[in-house]
Design an enzyme around this catalytic site. Structure first.
Site, PDB file in Angstrom:
ATOM      1  N   PRO A  19       0.852  -1.192   0.000  1.00 18.89           N
ATOM      2  CG  PRO A  19       0.049  -1.017   2.190  1.00 18.89           C
ATOM      3  CD  PRO A  19       0.887  -1.875   1.300  1.00 18.89           C
ATOM      4  CG  MET A  20       3.600   2.125  -2.029  1.00 19.88           C
ATOM      5  SD  MET A  20       4.719   1.950  -3.443  1.00 19.88           S
ATOM      6  CE  MET A  20       3.682   0.998  -4.563  1.00 19.88           C
ATOM      7  CB  CYS A 103       3.074   5.201   7.771  1.00 18.72           C
ATOM      8  SG  CYS A 103       3.338   6.750   6.874  1.00 18.72           S
ATOM      9  N   GLY A 229       7.023  -2.615  -3.254  1.00 18.07           N
ATOM     10  CA  GLY A 229       6.452  -1.277  -3.259  1.00 18.07           C
ATOM     11  C   GLY A 229       7.036  -0.416  -4.359  1.00 18.07           C
TER      12      GLY A 229
END
Length: 330
Positions: A19-20, A103, A229
């Site tokens: 997830p970016m 994050c 990613g």
């Protein structure tokens, strides 16, 4: 042996799309899925945004049947809000829920969310337990080695989160203080994978950017799968290239200009369908340089691509790109 998360069968050695933020939206996920990503996640979604019904957070809940299996990833600092956000996200019918404890950016970590929870394992465990209890879906977690070099506590994190019910763990091989600098260190990830107490799948993340590295690290670190990613940005072919190398020991030929253009077109079309022509065209502009990275003398085309206003003009320019480079290579 197939890797299982709940009732989701991911095959023998799954490749996951990370997830970016501002990258892994549905159009980008579409081209990654087409090129072999086994499981994907939404961009991370703020629990506060979901509870407030913020338009941007709600839009990130959009998922499509062709993306499955797909997880919705949420983050936050308040346990009750994370529980409530889980209930809201579950209604979007993903295949699983994922919690972001990795994050490192200031706006997230300095507000007590994301990697910040690595400084308070008890709270992380309580938050995870609340999320697990708030949904019927499998819950997974993504995190880092620790807050800094002095607090690499992910070994304890893995055991305690498994105990409260998570069904897979992805570990990025850096601390929060490293951000994205330096080299990812997967040795602790391997130690967790070999811990006899750990029964859930362990996925490694960080610095997987080539088929040979994926193959070497698969052997060396003995993870159950890998999450990719940044290496997939502008290069969704990395998934199929790694799989081909695993299966044959040979490198797939890199994508031709025509293939680059085809994928770029598909990404553009999905972007326009999802966001409308104005936003779709505007948001695609950041992807052109990535799709054509390393292509000689592409700057002039890129300057045109980021300035045109209509879908038709973009498609015409992409036709020109194919014609131009086909003529050169003929």
């Amino acid at each position: 042996m197939s890797v299982q998360i709940g009732n989701i069968d991911l095959g023998e050695f799954p490749l996951l799309l990370a997830p970016m933020e501002d990258v892994s939206d549905p159009p980008f996920r579409y081209v990654c899925k087409q090129n072999g990503a086994d499981m994907m996640y939404t961009e991370f979604i703020s629990s506060e945004g979901l509870i407030r019904d913020a338009a941007k957070s709600r839009q990130k809940l959009d998922i499509f049947e062709y993306e499955r299996p797909i997880g919705i990833q949420i983050f936050g600092s308040d346990i009750d809000h994370m529980r409530e956000a889980t209930e809201i996200a579950t209604l979007a019918k993903p295949d699983l829920m994922d919690i972001n404890y990795g994050c490192p950016v200031k706006q997230v970590a300095c507000r007590g969310a994301g990697a910040s929870l690595l400084q308070d394992i008890d709270k992380m465990v309580a938050m995870t337990s609340a999320v697990v209890k708030a949904t019927h879906l499998p819950v997974t977690v993504k995190t880092r080695l620790g807050w800094d070099d002095n607090t690499k506590n992910v070994y304890e994190v893995a055991e305690r989160l498994q105990d409260v019910g998570i069904q897979a763990l992805t570990i990025h091989g850096r601390t929060r203080s490293q951000m994205y600098k330096g080299e990812a260190d997967w040795r602790l990830i391997r130690d967790i994978r070999k811990n006899p107490r750990i029964k859930i799948p362990i996925f490694g993340n960080g610095d997987i950017d080539s088929p040979e590295k994926a193959a070497a690290w698969r052997m060396e670190y003995e993870v159950d799968g890998m999450m990719i990613g940044r290496a997939a940005i502008g290069y969704p072919w990395i998934f199929r290239e790694i799989k081909h190398y695993f299966n044959t020991g040979e490198f797939l030929a890199p994508p031709t200009i025509a293939e680059r253009v085809d994928v770029c077109r598909a990404h553009l079309d999905k972007s326009v369908q999802w966001k409308g022509p104005r936003t779709g065209i505007f948001e695609m502009r950041r992807h052109y340089s990535n799709y054509f990275k390393g292509v000689d003398h592409f700057k002039e085309f890129r300057m045109k691509l980021v300035s045109v206003q209509t879908v038709e003009e973009v498609h015409e320019l992409l036709d020109e790109v194919v014609d131009h480079y086909s003529a050169i290579m003929a």
